[in-house]
Design a protein around this motif. Structure first.
Motif, mmCIF file in Angstrom:
data_model
loop_
_atom_site.group_PDB
_atom_site.id
_atom_site.type_symbol
_atom_site.label_atom_id
_atom_site.label_comp_id
_atom_site.label_asym_id
_atom_site.label_seq_id
_atom_site.Cartn_x
_atom_site.Cartn_y
_atom_site.Cartn_z
ATOM 1 N N ILE A 1 4.885 -10.710 -9.115
ATOM 2 C CA ILE A 1 5.191 -9.583 -8.511
ATOM 3 C C ILE A 1 3.883 -8.625 -8.289
ATOM 4 C CG2 ILE A 1 6.351 -7.076 -8.528
ATOM 5 C CD1 ILE A 1 8.677 -8.012 -9.696
ATOM 6 N N ARG A 2 3.096 -8.700 -9.437
ATOM 7 C CA ARG A 2 1.794 -8.160 -9.359
ATOM 8 C C ARG A 2 0.795 -8.967 -8.207
ATOM 9 N NH1 ARG A 2 -0.220 -7.523 -15.135
ATOM 10 N NH2 ARG A 2 -2.212 -7.231 -14.220
ATOM 11 N N THR A 3 0.881 -10.281 -8.528
ATOM 12 C CA THR A 3 0.115 -11.183 -7.518
ATOM 13 C C THR A 3 0.348 -10.956 -6.163
ATOM 14 O OG1 THR A 3 -0.112 -12.878 -9.126
ATOM 15 C CG2 THR A 3 -0.724 -13.482 -6.953
ATOM 16 N N SER A 4 1.918 -10.997 -5.666
ATOM 17 C CA SER A 4 2.219 -10.666 -4.445
ATOM 18 C C SER A 4 2.066 -9.628 -3.787
ATOM 19 C CB SER A 4 3.948 -10.845 -4.551
ATOM 20 O OG SER A 4 4.352 -10.652 -3.258
ATOM 21 N N THR A 5 2.158 -8.146 -4.671
ATOM 22 C CA THR A 5 1.874 -7.103 -4.242
ATOM 23 C C THR A 5 0.218 -6.969 -3.946
ATOM 24 O OG1 THR A 5 3.516 -6.168 -5.513
ATOM 25 C CG2 THR A 5 1.811 -4.607 -4.508
ATOM 26 N N VAL A 6 -0.595 -7.503 -4.649
ATOM 27 C CA VAL A 6 -2.088 -7.449 -4.303
ATOM 28 C C VAL A 6 -2.329 -8.029 -3.282
ATOM 29 C CG1 VAL A 6 -4.351 -7.830 -5.118
ATOM 30 C CG2 VAL A 6 -2.773 -6.920 -6.622
ATOM 31 N N TYR A 7 -1.819 -9.302 -3.150
ATOM 32 C CA TYR A 7 -1.989 -9.976 -1.925
ATOM 33 C C TYR A 7 -1.352 -9.449 -0.566
ATOM 34 C CZ TYR A 7 -3.086 -14.286 -4.239
ATOM 35 O OH TYR A 7 -3.849 -15.103 -5.167
ATOM 36 N N PRO B 1 -19.692 0.950 11.440
ATOM 37 C CA PRO B 1 -19.447 0.728 10.069
ATOM 38 C C PRO B 1 -18.708 1.645 9.198
ATOM 39 C CG PRO B 1 -21.810 0.136 10.522
ATOM 40 C CD PRO B 1 -21.244 1.056 11.691
ATOM 41 N N GLU B 2 -18.647 3.051 9.779
ATOM 42 C CA GLU B 2 -17.954 4.161 9.066
ATOM 43 C C GLU B 2 -16.406 3.803 9.005
ATOM 44 O OE1 GLU B 2 -19.187 5.781 13.036
ATOM 45 O OE2 GLU B 2 -19.829 4.581 11.379
ATOM 46 N N TYR B 3 -16.096 3.202 10.107
ATOM 47 C CA TYR B 3 -14.629 2.892 10.370
ATOM 48 C C TYR B 3 -14.183 1.636 9.356
ATOM 49 C CZ TYR B 3 -13.460 5.681 14.283
ATOM 50 O OH TYR B 3 -13.228 7.007 15.112
ATOM 51 N N ILE B 4 -15.117 0.653 9.240
ATOM 52 C CA ILE B 4 -14.913 -0.636 8.373
ATOM 53 C C ILE B 4 -14.671 -0.313 7.001
ATOM 54 C CG2 ILE B 4 -15.630 -2.916 7.754
ATOM 55 C CD1 ILE B 4 -17.022 -3.065 10.502
ATOM 56 N N ILE B 5 -15.489 0.746 6.568
ATOM 57 C CA ILE B 5 -15.648 1.424 5.219
ATOM 58 C C ILE B 5 -14.481 2.143 5.172
ATOM 59 C CG2 ILE B 5 -16.711 2.771 3.728
ATOM 60 C CD1 ILE B 5 -19.455 1.759 4.967
ATOM 61 N N ALA B 6 -13.954 3.098 6.037
ATOM 62 C CA ALA B 6 -12.687 3.761 5.807
ATOM 63 C C ALA B 6 -11.696 3.068 5.711
ATOM 64 C CB ALA B 6 -12.805 4.751 6.954
ATOM 65 N N GLY B 7 -11.464 1.840 6.369
ATOM 66 C CA GLY B 7 -10.407 0.929 6.251
ATOM 67 C C GLY B 7 -10.372 -0.014 4.829
ATOM 68 N N ALA B 8 -11.501 -0.518 4.630
ATOM 69 C CA ALA B 8 -11.480 -1.500 3.404
ATOM 70 C C ALA B 8 -11.640 -0.941 2.296
ATOM 71 C CB ALA B 8 -12.729 -2.487 3.636
ATOM 72 N N VAL B 9 -12.338 0.097 2.007
ATOM 73 C CA VAL B 9 -12.410 0.767 0.616
ATOM 74 C C VAL B 9 -10.961 1.248 0.122
ATOM 75 C CG1 VAL B 9 -13.365 2.693 -0.928
ATOM 76 C CG2 VAL B 9 -14.789 1.410 0.911
ATOM 77 N N PRO B 10 -10.270 2.076 0.956
ATOM 78 C CA PRO B 10 -8.995 2.512 0.264
ATOM 79 C C PRO B 10 -7.973 1.333 0.146
ATOM 80 C CG PRO B 10 -9.403 3.785 2.428
ATOM 81 C CD PRO B 10 -10.469 2.673 2.024
ATOM 82 N N ILE C 1 -8.914 -1.624 -1.057
ATOM 83 C CA ILE C 1 -9.435 -1.963 -2.353
ATOM 84 C C ILE C 1 -8.975 -1.107 -3.488
ATOM 85 C CG2 ILE C 1 -11.354 -2.496 -4.265
ATOM 86 C CD1 ILE C 1 -12.677 -3.303 -1.385
ATOM 87 N N VAL C 2 -8.950 0.133 -3.249
ATOM 88 C CA VAL C 2 -8.471 1.032 -4.209
ATOM 89 C C VAL C 2 -7.062 1.071 -4.397
ATOM 90 C CG1 VAL C 2 -8.366 3.572 -4.804
ATOM 91 C CG2 VAL C 2 -10.376 2.663 -3.740
ATOM 92 N N LEU C 3 -6.460 1.031 -3.376
ATOM 93 C CA LEU C 3 -4.886 0.527 -3.236
ATOM 94 C C LEU C 3 -4.630 -0.481 -4.246
ATOM 95 C CD1 LEU C 3 -3.456 1.489 0.314
ATOM 96 C CD2 LEU C 3 -3.072 2.861 -1.823
ATOM 97 N N ALA C 4 -5.076 -1.612 -4.062
ATOM 98 C CA ALA C 4 -4.761 -2.812 -4.740
ATOM 99 C C ALA C 4 -5.082 -2.748 -6.184
ATOM 100 C CB ALA C 4 -5.729 -4.032 -4.071
ATOM 101 N N LYS D 1 -2.576 6.894 7.429
ATOM 102 C CA LYS D 1 -2.816 5.563 7.350
ATOM 103 C C LYS D 1 -2.613 4.768 6.181
ATOM 104 C CE LYS D 1 -4.752 5.137 11.894
ATOM 105 N NZ LYS D 1 -3.712 4.575 12.543
ATOM 106 N N THR D 2 -3.149 5.415 5.209
ATOM 107 C CA THR D 2 -3.021 4.916 3.737
ATOM 108 C C THR D 2 -1.590 4.815 3.389
ATOM 109 O OG1 THR D 2 -5.413 5.689 3.189
ATOM 110 C CG2 THR D 2 -3.899 5.186 1.539
ATOM 111 N N TRP D 3 -0.944 5.998 3.531
ATOM 112 C CA TRP D 3 0.513 5.971 3.219
ATOM 113 C C TRP D 3 1.161 4.922 4.057
ATOM 114 C CZ3 TRP D 3 4.591 6.420 0.506
ATOM 115 C CH2 TRP D 3 5.812 6.630 1.132
ATOM 116 N N GLU D 4 0.925 4.681 5.339
ATOM 117 C CA GLU D 4 1.499 3.715 6.309
ATOM 118 C C GLU D 4 1.173 2.529 5.737
ATOM 119 O OE1 GLU D 4 1.869 4.052 11.219
ATOM 120 O OE2 GLU D 4 -0.254 3.712 10.308
ATOM 121 N N HIS D 5 0.023 2.178 5.150
ATOM 122 C CA HIS D 5 -0.348 0.907 4.872
ATOM 123 C C HIS D 5 0.573 0.448 3.448
ATOM 124 C CE1 HIS D 5 -3.408 -2.371 4.650
ATOM 125 N NE2 HIS D 5 -3.093 -2.284 3.497
ATOM 126 N N LEU D 6 0.542 1.455 2.677
ATOM 127 C CA LEU D 6 1.298 1.496 1.363
ATOM 128 C C LEU D 6 2.783 1.130 1.574
ATOM 129 C CD1 LEU D 6 1.008 1.545 -1.806
ATOM 130 C CD2 LEU D 6 1.258 4.020 -1.853
#
Length: 217
Positions: A142-148, A177-186, A188-191, A18-23
């Motif tokens: 480009i950086r601003t757009s990508t992070v958004y 909450p574990e699902y929310i953390i598993a989605g939100a934290v990656p 942030i890390v990706l951004a 899902k992280t790869w899919e998101h990216l």
């Protein structure tokens, strides 16, 4: 904390997918945005009239709610990754377009006149003078757009686009909450990671000599 660790143990492989899919969704939308916005920004910088109107129209599109844009493309493109990428593409355009226009317009006119004096064509001026001198400003867009877009891509799960947003909305619906953390934290890390990579890329693609010329101008 124990629930989060247990979740990672049980869903680590799926989380990586899902992280790869998101990216994938985010980066593809940004690449389309670059292909569309950079040439348009260069063109607008050469227009004596109408440039601000075009940027204003794009700015209006940017203010539309993300969910509304996603919903708009469902009747046209159905559900899945394609409408998600198209919708995110529209959001990627404004920062890149605005920065490209600003960067090219800010190039020292004396340098362009010098280019004409040595026989440069219009395309050579763009390729050898305007774009290199505008790289820091364009890359900032480009950086601003990508992070958004990495953040907005979480909404793709609403229309079956996948990505880390799936975990966030599952967590909200099931109050886990574990699902929310598993989605939100990656997300942030990706951004943060992508912004760092783009910062380094900006440094590499800007010629040292032209950096000095830009500072002087």
């Amino acid at each position: 904390m124990y629930q989060v660790i247990q979740f990672l143990q049980q869903n680590g492989g799926e989380m990586l997918y899902k992280t790869w899919e998101h990216l994938y969704i985010s980066i593809l939308a940004v690449l389309f945005g670059i292909v569309a916005a950079v040439p348009l920004g260069v063109l607008l910088a050469r227009m004596k009239k109408g440039a601000e109107v075009v940027i204003g129209v794009v700015n209006i599109v940017q203010t539309l709610p993300s969910l509304a844009i996603l919903a708009f493309f469902i009747p046209l493109l159905g559900v899945g990754k394609v409408p998600a990428i198209v919708a995110l593409f529209f959001y990627s355009v404004l920062p890149i377009l605005r920065n490209t226009y600003t960067g090219v317009k800010g190039v020292n006119r004396n340098l362009l006149e010098s280019g004409k004096g040595i026989g440069m064509t219009a395309w050579e001026q763009i390729r050898l003078v305007e774009l290199p001198l505008s790289v820091p400003v364009i890359m900032a867009g480009i950086r601003t757009s990508t992070v958004y877009l990495i953040g907005w891509a979480t909404l793709a799960s609403f229309i079956g686009g996948g990505g880390l947003g799936d975990y966030i909305f599952i967590g909200l619906n099931l109050y886990q909450p574990e699902y929310i953390i598993a989605g939100a934290v990656p997300v942030i890390v990706l951004a943060v990671l992508i912004d760092y990579i783009l910062q380094k890329t900006e440094s590499k693609v800007t010629p040292e000599g032209l950096k000095g010329m830009k500072e002087v101008s």
